[in-house]
Design an enzyme around this catalytic site. Structure first.
Site, PDB file in Angstrom:
ATOM      1  N   ARG A   1      11.436  -1.767  11.530  1.00  0.00           N
ATOM      2  CA  ARG A   1      10.303  -1.265  12.306  1.00  0.00           C
ATOM      3  C   ARG A   1      10.026  -2.192  13.483  1.00  0.00           C
ATOM      4  O   ARG A   1      10.109  -3.404  13.337  1.00  0.00           O
ATOM      5  CB  ARG A   1       9.049  -1.218  11.405  1.00  0.00           C
ATOM      6  CG  ARG A   1       8.651   0.172  11.009  1.00  0.00           C
ATOM      7  CD  ARG A   1       7.620   0.169   9.916  1.00  0.00           C
ATOM      8  NE  ARG A   1       6.347  -0.443  10.274  1.00  0.00           N
ATOM      9  CZ  ARG A   1       5.264  -0.433   9.489  1.00  0.00           C
ATOM     10  NH1 ARG A   1       5.312   0.152   8.308  1.00  0.00           N
ATOM     11  NH2 ARG A   1       4.143  -1.003   9.866  1.00  0.00           N
TER      12      ARG A   1
ATOM     13  N   ARG B   1      -0.488  -8.999  13.223  1.00  0.00           N
ATOM     14  CA  ARG B   1      -1.092  -7.967  12.361  1.00  0.00           C
ATOM     15  C   ARG B   1      -1.953  -8.623  11.282  1.00  0.00           C
ATOM     16  O   ARG B   1      -3.021  -8.109  10.927  1.00  0.00           O
ATOM     17  CB  ARG B   1       0.009  -7.098  11.732  1.00  0.00           C
ATOM     18  CG  ARG B   1       0.630  -6.138  12.743  1.00  0.00           C
ATOM     19  CD  ARG B   1       1.991  -5.611  12.305  1.00  0.00           C
ATOM     20  NE  ARG B   1       1.993  -4.905  11.054  1.00  0.00           N
ATOM     21  CZ  ARG B   1       3.084  -4.632  10.343  1.00  0.00           C
ATOM     22  NH1 ARG B   1       4.275  -5.001  10.797  1.00  0.00           N
ATOM     23  NH2 ARG B   1       3.007  -3.995   9.216  1.00  0.00           N
TER      24      ARG B   1
ATOM     25  N   LYS C   1       0.841  -1.217   0.000  1.00  0.00           N
ATOM     26  CA  LYS C   1       0.000   0.000   0.000  1.00  0.00           C
ATOM     27  C   LYS C   1       0.870   1.260   0.000  1.00  0.00           C
ATOM     28  O   LYS C   1       0.665   2.172  -0.793  1.00  0.00           O
ATOM     29  CB  LYS C   1      -0.933   0.016   1.229  1.00  0.00           C
ATOM     30  CG  LYS C   1      -1.833  -1.204   1.346  1.00  0.00           C
ATOM     31  CD  LYS C   1      -2.745  -1.118   2.562  1.00  0.00           C
ATOM     32  CE  LYS C   1      -2.021  -1.137   3.894  1.00  0.00           C
ATOM     33  NZ  LYS C   1      -1.284  -2.384   4.189  1.00  0.00           N
TER      34      LYS C   1
ATOM     35  N   ARG D   1      -9.813   0.854   8.531  1.00  0.00           N
ATOM     36  CA  ARG D   1      -9.412  -0.517   8.855  1.00  0.00           C
ATOM     37  C   ARG D   1     -10.518  -1.276   9.573  1.00  0.00           C
ATOM     38  O   ARG D   1     -10.323  -2.449   9.913  1.00  0.00           O
ATOM     39  CB  ARG D   1      -8.199  -0.465   9.776  1.00  0.00           C
ATOM     40  CG  ARG D   1      -6.883  -0.646   9.052  1.00  0.00           C
ATOM     41  CD  ARG D   1      -5.791  -0.486  10.079  1.00  0.00           C
ATOM     42  NE  ARG D   1      -4.640  -1.261   9.768  1.00  0.00           N
ATOM     43  CZ  ARG D   1      -3.529  -0.753   9.244  1.00  0.00           C
ATOM     44  NH1 ARG D   1      -3.453   0.510   8.932  1.00  0.00           N
ATOM     45  NH2 ARG D   1      -2.498  -1.536   9.047  1.00  0.00           N
TER      46      ARG D   1
ATOM     47  N   ARG E   1      12.074  -5.860   5.090  1.00  0.00           N
ATOM     48  CA  ARG E   1      11.940  -4.398   4.977  1.00  0.00           C
ATOM     49  C   ARG E   1      12.812  -3.695   6.027  1.00  0.00           C
ATOM     50  O   ARG E   1      12.885  -4.119   7.176  1.00  0.00           O
ATOM     51  CB  ARG E   1      10.482  -3.983   5.194  1.00  0.00           C
ATOM     52  CG  ARG E   1      10.328  -2.462   5.274  1.00  0.00           C
ATOM     53  CD  ARG E   1       8.906  -1.994   5.217  1.00  0.00           C
ATOM     54  NE  ARG E   1       8.091  -2.575   6.266  1.00  0.00           N
ATOM     55  CZ  ARG E   1       6.768  -2.450   6.304  1.00  0.00           C
ATOM     56  NH1 ARG E   1       6.144  -1.787   5.372  1.00  0.00           N
ATOM     57  NH2 ARG E   1       6.089  -3.003   7.272  1.00  0.00           N
TER      58      ARG E   1
HETATM   59  P1  AP5 Z   1       4.844  -1.595   1.815  1.00  0.00           P
HETATM   60  O1  AP5 Z   1       4.519  -0.796   0.607  1.00  0.00           O
HETATM   61  O2  AP5 Z   1       5.597  -0.941   2.918  1.00  0.00           O
HETATM   62  O3  AP5 Z   1       3.533  -2.307   2.349  1.00  0.00           O
HETATM   63  P2  AP5 Z   1       2.328  -1.755   3.190  1.00  0.00           P
HETATM   64  O4  AP5 Z   1       1.113  -2.450   2.677  1.00  0.00           O
HETATM   65  O5  AP5 Z   1       2.322  -0.251   3.186  1.00  0.00           O
HETATM   66  O6  AP5 Z   1       2.768  -2.337   4.592  1.00  0.00           O
HETATM   67  P3  AP5 Z   1       2.741  -1.779   6.065  1.00  0.00           P
HETATM   68  O7  AP5 Z   1       3.423  -2.809   6.884  1.00  0.00           O
HETATM   69  O8  AP5 Z   1       3.276  -0.383   6.152  1.00  0.00           O
HETATM   70  O9  AP5 Z   1       1.206  -1.760   6.298  1.00  0.00           O
HETATM   71  P4  AP5 Z   1       0.442  -1.935   7.589  1.00  0.00           P
HETATM   72  O10 AP5 Z   1      -0.917  -1.764   7.072  1.00  0.00           O
HETATM   73  O11 AP5 Z   1       0.631  -3.136   8.407  1.00  0.00           O
HETATM   74  O12 AP5 Z   1       1.096  -0.831   8.519  1.00  0.00           O
HETATM   75  P5  AP5 Z   1       0.668   0.657   8.875  1.00  0.00           P
HETATM   76  O13 AP5 Z   1       1.884   1.453   8.886  1.00  0.00           O
HETATM   77  O14 AP5 Z   1      -0.503   1.089   8.073  1.00  0.00           O
HETATM   78  O15 AP5 Z   1       5.639  -2.898   1.314  1.00  0.00           O
HETATM   79  C1  AP5 Z   1       6.200  -3.823   2.237  1.00  0.00           C
HETATM   80  C2  AP5 Z   1       7.571  -4.286   1.718  1.00  0.00           C
HETATM   81  O16 AP5 Z   1       7.388  -5.009   0.508  1.00  0.00           O
HETATM   82  C3  AP5 Z   1       8.502  -3.114   1.392  1.00  0.00           C
HETATM   83  O17 AP5 Z   1       9.834  -3.449   1.727  1.00  0.00           O
HETATM   84  C4  AP5 Z   1       8.352  -2.947  -0.134  1.00  0.00           C
HETATM   85  O18 AP5 Z   1       9.515  -2.434  -0.726  1.00  0.00           O
HETATM   86  C5  AP5 Z   1       8.064  -4.376  -0.573  1.00  0.00           C
HETATM   87  N1  AP5 Z   1       7.184  -4.433  -1.748  1.00  0.00           N
HETATM   88  C6  AP5 Z   1       6.101  -3.625  -2.000  1.00  0.00           C
HETATM   89  N2  AP5 Z   1       5.525  -3.989  -3.160  1.00  0.00           N
HETATM   90  C7  AP5 Z   1       6.239  -5.053  -3.650  1.00  0.00           C
HETATM   91  C8  AP5 Z   1       6.133  -5.878  -4.808  1.00  0.00           C
HETATM   92  N3  AP5 Z   1       5.171  -5.682  -5.732  1.00  0.00           N
HETATM   93  N4  AP5 Z   1       7.038  -6.872  -4.955  1.00  0.00           N
HETATM   94  C9  AP5 Z   1       8.017  -7.077  -4.037  1.00  0.00           C
HETATM   95  N5  AP5 Z   1       8.185  -6.341  -2.927  1.00  0.00           N
HETATM   96  C10 AP5 Z   1       7.302  -5.339  -2.725  1.00  0.00           C
HETATM   97  O19 AP5 Z   1       0.113   0.447  10.365  1.00  0.00           O
HETATM   98  C11 AP5 Z   1       0.971   0.128  11.448  1.00  0.00           C
HETATM   99  C12 AP5 Z   1       0.148   0.043  12.718  1.00  0.00           C
HETATM  100  O20 AP5 Z   1      -0.463   1.319  13.014  1.00  0.00           O
HETATM  101  C13 AP5 Z   1      -1.023  -0.946  12.722  1.00  0.00           C
HETATM  102  O21 AP5 Z   1      -0.619  -2.263  13.010  1.00  0.00           O
HETATM  103  C14 AP5 Z   1      -1.932  -0.340  13.809  1.00  0.00           C
HETATM  104  O22 AP5 Z   1      -1.453  -0.646  15.105  1.00  0.00           O
HETATM  105  C15 AP5 Z   1      -1.763   1.162  13.592  1.00  0.00           C
HETATM  106  N6  AP5 Z   1      -2.771   1.724  12.670  1.00  0.00           N
HETATM  107  C16 AP5 Z   1      -2.521   2.347  11.481  1.00  0.00           C
HETATM  108  N7  AP5 Z   1      -3.651   2.731  10.898  1.00  0.00           N
HETATM  109  C17 AP5 Z   1      -4.658   2.347  11.715  1.00  0.00           C
HETATM  110  C18 AP5 Z   1      -6.083   2.447  11.645  1.00  0.00           C
HETATM  111  N8  AP5 Z   1      -6.695   3.028  10.604  1.00  0.00           N
HETATM  112  N9  AP5 Z   1      -6.803   1.928  12.672  1.00  0.00           N
HETATM  113  C19 AP5 Z   1      -6.218   1.358  13.728  1.00  0.00           C
HETATM  114  N10 AP5 Z   1      -4.873   1.218  13.860  1.00  0.00           N
HETATM  115  C20 AP5 Z   1      -4.104   1.723  12.854  1.00  0.00           C
END
Ligand code: AP5
Length: 217
Positions: free
Chosen positions: A160, A171, A13, A88, A127
């Protein structure tokens, strides 16, 4: 144009949101990044959410909705935005709908990026991110420089705290239990598009561009 990127942790994402932001000049709103900035700055909110995030759990809907309400009223959101990590839960989605109704009329497109769990574990465990500016590295195809200093800002490159394998599994469970229902929610509203996340980053982006430039829905 209002865009929601849905998908499990590590589905790509954030990677795709940055590409969309560059191409279409609308801001990426990553709730994970917003929360991590609060943790880093050791604000009251940051102290409150740190342990929740480290356990791989979701922060409460009340907190998240307030954050988004404030953020999408900023002037840079006038022509639209990309939501990465929000909504979410169903209550978050319902609150967002009410907020969007108050803004200028614009099209909402929800794009689900799907990737199987074993690939997710592989991507996330490889990552690395800059502690300072958040730039993303990946040991598999874009490793950090040998001195472990960010090539953009010179900051330290770290893993992270919620990217340990055990936390990633939690997660994924949270995603299945609370977030996956949004796929059906938006499907019923005829807003949902699906993209195969098991392709190169460029290919995934091409598919997203086709969706954004189509007149559908
Ligand atoms: P990346 O693009 O970083 O993936 P992502 O989907 O953004 O992953 P995140 O881990 O950041 O998402 P998340 O939803 O768990 O965390 P968030 O920060 O929102 O890609 C991942 C890796 O793969 C990278 O190294 C990239 O280079 C690689 N990659 C990407 N595309 C690729 C491809 N096509 N091929 C190969 N490699 C690839 O949330 C963190 C925490 O915050 C949550 O757990 C929760 O506690 C809290 N939180 C955030 N938002 C909310 C909400 N709305 N409600 C409640 N809690 C929340």
């Amino acid at each position: 144009m209002y865009i929601i990127l849905l998908g499990a942790p590590g589905a790509g994402k954030g990677t795709q949101a940055k590409r969309i932001m560059e191409q279409y000049r609308i801001p990426q709103i990553s709730t994970g990044d917003i929360l991590r900035a609060e943790v880093q700055a050791q604000t009251e909110l940051g102290k409150l959410v740190k342990s929740i995030m480290d356990q791989g759990k979701l922060v409460s809907d009340d907190i998240m909705i307030k954050i988004i309400e404030k953020r999408i009223q900023q002037p840079d959101c006038q022509n639209g935005f990309i939501l990465d990590g929000f909504p979410r839960t169903i209550p978050q989605a319902e609150a967002l709908e009410a907020l969007i109704q108050k803004l200028n009329s614009g099209k909402l497109k929800v794009i689900e990026i799907s990737v199987p769990d074993d690939e997710i574990i592989k991507r996330i465990s490889n990552r690395r991110v800059c502690r300072n500016c958040g730039k993303d590295y990946n040991l598999l195809f874009n490793p950090p420089p040998p001195d472990n200093k960010c090539e953009v800002c010179g900051g330290e490159i770290i893993q992270r705290s919620d990217d340990a394998e055990e936390t990633v599994r939690k997660r994924l469970t949270e995603y299945r239990n609370k977030t996956a229902a949004l796929v059906e929610y938006y499907e019923k509203k005829n807003r949902l598009y699906r993209v195969n996340g098991m392709q190169s980053i460029d290919r995934v982006f091409e598919d997203i561009q086709k969706i954004l430039e189509s007149n559908g829905h």
